[in-house]
Each structure stands twice: as structure tokens, then as C-alpha cells.
Design an enzyme around this catalytic site. Sequence first.
Site, mmCIF file in Angstrom:
data_model
loop_
_atom_site.group_PDB
_atom_site.id
_atom_site.type_symbol
_atom_site.label_atom_id
_atom_site.label_comp_id
_atom_site.label_asym_id
_atom_site.label_seq_id
_atom_site.Cartn_x
_atom_site.Cartn_y
_atom_site.Cartn_z
ATOM 1 N N ASP A 106 14.035 11.297 -4.869
ATOM 2 C CA ASP A 106 15.299 12.025 -4.810
ATOM 3 C C ASP A 106 15.027 13.518 -4.794
ATOM 4 O O ASP A 106 13.918 13.963 -5.093
ATOM 5 C CB ASP A 106 16.193 11.630 -5.990
ATOM 6 C CG ASP A 106 15.507 11.868 -7.325
ATOM 7 O OD1 ASP A 106 15.265 13.025 -7.660
ATOM 8 O OD2 ASP A 106 15.195 10.872 -8.029
ATOM 9 N N GLU A 163 -15.026 -0.255 12.691
ATOM 10 C CA GLU A 163 -13.803 0.186 11.983
ATOM 11 C C GLU A 163 -14.022 1.554 11.337
ATOM 12 O O GLU A 163 -13.131 2.401 11.336
ATOM 13 C CB GLU A 163 -13.423 -0.841 10.912
ATOM 14 C CG GLU A 163 -12.782 -2.099 11.479
ATOM 15 C CD GLU A 163 -12.550 -3.177 10.420
ATOM 16 O OE1 GLU A 163 -11.566 -3.905 10.548
ATOM 17 O OE2 GLU A 163 -13.373 -3.287 9.465
#
Length: 732
Positions: free
Chosen positions: A536, A616
Amino acid sequence: MSILYSPGERLLTLHTRHTTYQMHADEHNFLRHLYYGARADGADFRYLQRNYDRGFSGNPPELHNDRAFSLDTMPQEYTGFNAGDFRVPALCAVHADGSYAADFRYAGHEIRPGSYDLPGLPAAFDRDPENSMTLIVTLRDTASALSVRLYYGVFEERDVITRAAEIVNDGERTIFLEKAASACVDLSFGDWELLHFHGRHCMERQPQRVPLSNAVHSVESRRGMSSHHHNPFTILCAPDTREYAGECYGFMPLWSGNHKTEVEKDYLGSVRVVTGIHDSQFRWNLGPGEHFYTPQVLFSYSASGFSALSHQYHDMIRYHICRSEYVQKRRPVLINNWEATFMNFTTERLLNIARQAAELGVELFVMDDGWFGARDDDNAGLGDWVVNERKLPGGLDPLIDGLKELGMRFGIWIEPEMINEDSDLYRARPEWVLKAPNRPPMYCRNQLVLDMSRQDVRDYLYDCFAGLLRKHDISYIKWDMNRCLADVYSNALPPERQGEMTYRYVLGVYDLIGRLTREFPHVLFEGCAGGGGRFDAGMLYYTPQIWCSDDTDAIERLDIQHGTSFGYPPFTMGAHVSVCPNQQTGRSTTFYTRGVVAMSGTFGYELDLNRLSSSEKDEVRLQIAYFKKVQSLIQNGVYYRLNELDEQERYCAWEFAAPDASEALVNLVVKHVQANAPLIHIRLRGLDPDATYTLEDTQERYSGAALMNGGYTFPMFWGDYPSVQLRFLRAD
Ligand code: DGJ
């Protein structure tokens, strides 16, 4: 001037670049809301209001002969209570004689340059007082010494108006506040829908759009935190509003605790929004001479769709809410050990992950939960902020020194507000927890909550963490909070003040995090509450980024980050690449797709890179190098959602455009590949129509006007969750 007063008409008019807000102190001193919407210079909106005698809508005492005059139908700036307006009230006041009453009348106003502060609360700031203005309107109760000072902060360039209320008791006896909203606004006309952001742990802030029925719709949290379940940000929009067209209003409280935004469509079709702290379990003793401050709420309006509204909030948060220097400063690419080790680690195990991470380009290592006290699982240790030397022999320094040798910085996880019963702190200070007398407490993750309203609790925590930060070279703090509040009761307050606790708790959190962030401005703080349970604008005042969700699955994250972006900018969203099959969903996505999604936040990793294959690892190396190339664009660029909500099932597309239109990065992830599917086509945003752009990968050239009007057609996609990033660079 962005705030105007016309003394003859007693009109107060607020202008931002594209909006106008107007109110009127009428001949009986009621403060009427007249208008909020697209900018209208020189207008006097009193003509919009017509009064008729409406059954069962009564009349104020001095106007009982005018049966057309009723508070129940009057658009208001802030309501009284029990005085004839039967819609959702902004305030509920109980006087010493037991009467529930407030009949507010205009008693004057002042206009000041600059923004305003609210004691103990986060509030939008303006570093240059030339850029903002404040209006304070005083309303007084007709029969008591209760008054309300309504604050309006005008951030003209941002198209944002801030609102807050200061409630004052100038009398000699205590007044009890049972509701104290930050703001009320009445939209007398128009057809509006409510867009709100609901969710759950691991799936926060999902947009839900509903038509308003003639009822009260309430978006609220009673969990002591703003919550995974209902974000405090809400939008009202016209039925035809889309990303780039249509009207919408946003309401964003700077508040991290219990909140409530009520939207009432009344019997005449008028819509009232009342927003602020929740009134559940709230009763504030407003003693003689005392002032109560509500949290601030950011109002914004857009006539051109949700994206423009989001930009207004993004800029507001970037320039006027987040205080951290990291809003401007480049954030380090981090690796966090949580999903790699959980609490099962040692210095050596962490350094082993760090070695590989440093080699691939990661800059900051974050040690998550499990480094302190007797913390081997989540049943013990919270509250004992001393290093567990069994896991970390010699304390933090060997780890920090090891990281420094790798050229990495160090960050650490804390959960200040929580305590386990199995902790030295609890054994020493059982009275420090929230717990109702003579009742067993509710446990959640087997932890209890510290009473953050207590100064001694906050001082203890301050000493722990300020001590840690002073003693060690720590660049980053992850501030977690892993349960909702229940048994909200403080041993330090008398029975009649227990109704103040839900508010005092949050003020306590703000006080502690405010002290620490002020004293250690160079430390990067990341908020967290089991992921995005306290995402928030209140927390963003203190922490420039918040861990967006405990769900790190790239496909789920698309929805979470997309929903979050309606109110909050991507640079606030903590996002990491994690292992596949994903630990929350079991889904597998490519490294590339995981990178595309995590790059739309603060970007980092949360896995043991040693376990990757060498190809990877090469991919991670390239991914980090690419991120560093586009990082400034992502952190400082303008974010555009390129798909509508109803297209989100199939794909998600978004763009970062440089504010000077020199480059743009388009991102697309296909969530559902279908055979023989229609091609995905998007229009780019934020380019210079007269410029030529080169697509980095192919060196194809396009005009800005072509990309923005004709758009771009993607080729057919194949496989599971394919994605693409297209970087367009201005050629001339
Ligand atoms: C919840 C957070 O969201 C996770 O990232 C992790 O920090 C755990 N808490 C640790 O307990």
C-alpha cells in the site's frame, strides 16, 4: 493559482492540470460538493443542484419550512452524524452526554503554499513548495466544541488531490470517535462501476469490476494490515472505460492497517465514496484540546482511461510518496536464499550460492528468515534478533566478508512486529504481545504479534535493528510481517482506550520504520507481508519496494503484477526468477519467460544457481546483462499496459517507454497458445510519432507514428508460455 476562492459566491475551486474540484459554502454554511472531473476553468457549478421535496429525507432545524432542503440529498465534502443524512457517514461522534451528533457548518478556510504533513502518518510531500498548494477548510459542529479541519493538497502537475481530516475537540469533555474517515465525495450524476483489487495469499490484487447497484459496496480489511485480500486502492469508472478511453476516479489511502472504502449508490442514483480507516473495533477518546488525524487519501481523475490514471498514481508515488533515495538510484540485482534453502542453511551453504550468483552478475545477497535465535522452523525464535551461531559461526561478519570478497553486498530479512512464544523475548516480556485478558490467543504460523503501540516495544526493536545496521555492513533490509492481527488488546492501555489499538498499532509500525529509514537512508528497505499482504502507499512512503507476492510462478505473477500496476509503479514490485517446476504451482516455464516477468519489477533471483545446467547458467548470465542494459528504462520509464482486462486470459503485454521517447521495451507473454489462433496485435505507446525507431534484434525500422497507430503484429506462437521482449531505439 491552483486553489481559488471567490468570496462573493463562496466557491472554493481546486485545479490540477486536467481536473477541477469545486465546493461551495452555502448560505446556511453547509459545505457542498459541487464538482470533480475534467478541468473547467471559470465555471460556477452551483447550477447543477436542484432541490425537491423527497419523501423521508428530512430538513435541518432552521430549514424545516423548506422541505426541499435536505442533507440526505445534498452532495457534501464531509458529513456530520445523526443529523438527517442517511447515507454512509464520514464520521461518528459520541458526546459525553451519550448523544450521537455532529452538524457541521463551514467556519472558514485558509490557503497555503506547499504540501501538508500529518503527525505520525505518511503524507505526500513536495520538495518544492511552488509545486503544490494546501487548502484547509474548517467545519464546526453547531452545538458542541467539535470541529473538523479538511485538508486538500493540490499537486497540480500530477493531477492528484490529497485529502485528510483533522478532528478537534475544543471542549472540556472527552468526545468519542467511532468512525473517522479521511474523506467523502458525492458524485451526483453519472453511471459508475467499481473496480477493486481483491485476492488472497499468493494471488494478490486481482482486478474485479462490478456495476454499482443501489446499495453500499464496501472494500475493506479488518486484518490489521491492508491485506492480500482487499487492497485499499479503488477506482470508480464509467461503463465504457477502457485502458485508453473513458472516465475514472481513483482513491488511494496511505494506510497500512484496517481500511474501508464504502461506495454507496443512493435512492436517487447519486454515488458517495467514503474512504479511510475501518470503523470496526475503533473508538477514539478525543480528550479536551486533542486532535485526531486521519490518514491521507490520494484522489485522482482521468478522462482518458485507466492507463492515464495509473500514470498519475505512478508519478505521485515516484515523486511525492516514496522517500527513499533508491527511487532514483539503480537497484542492485539480488539473490535471495528463501526458496533455495528455507531455514536450512549455514554460512558455507549461503556463500556457495553467492559464489555462483556473483559469477553470473548478481550484486546483492539477501539472507532470508532463519538466521537468528532458535529459528530452525517457524515455531521459534521470532523476537530474538541475535545471530544463530550454530548456523553462522562467528556471526554475520564471516558471511559479509565472504560476500565482499565476491564483490557482493549483503542484505538481511527481519520480521520486527512478530514474536514466538518459544523465544527468550516472550519468556522475558509476555506482556508485550497483543492478547485479550483471560483468553488464549489466536496463533497464525505459530506466532503472536507484538504490541507496536508501546514505546518500550518499539525502543527494544529499534535498538536491535539500529544496532545490527550500525555494527555490520548491511545494504538491504527485507521487513516481513507474516500474520493478520487478532486479539488486538494492549496491556499498556486502559479498557476505555482499547478501541484505539488498531490505529495505534499502525502508527507504531510507522514510527519504528520511520526512525530506521531516516537514520539509515542508504539502506534499501523492501516491505513484505507474506508477499504482498501490505502492499500500500503507506508502506511505500518508507520502503521503495515491496515483495509483490509469495507466488513466484511467472504466469501467476503476470496477473498479480498487472493488477498491482493499476495503482503502483513497477519499480515498487519485488519480483524474482525462481526454480521450475515452480514451488507454488508445479508449473514449468522457460528461464526466458521467468526473466521477462521478473524484469518488470525490481528483478532478482530466488534459487540455488549451482543446480542449473551450464546452458541455463549461460542464460542467466545473458539475462542479467540484458537487464542491466534496460534497467534504467524499466526503473524510470513510463509503464503502459497493452492489453485490456478481457484479453488477459490469453496474453499479457506491457511496455516501458523512456520519458523522452528515445526508446521503448515491449514485453509479451502468451498464457494460452492455441492452434490456428488470431495473431496478437498491439499498439505501442509513448513514442515520438515523427521519429524513426529501430527494432534492436532485427534492425528493422519503423516510424513512431506507424508503431503507435498501425501497431505491431506478433508472429504465431508455439509451446508453453512463450514470451518476447522487443526493444525499439530511436534511430535519429
Ligand atoms: C514470507 C515472505 O514473503 C517470504 O519471501 C519469506 O521471507 C518468508 N516469509 C520467510 O518466513
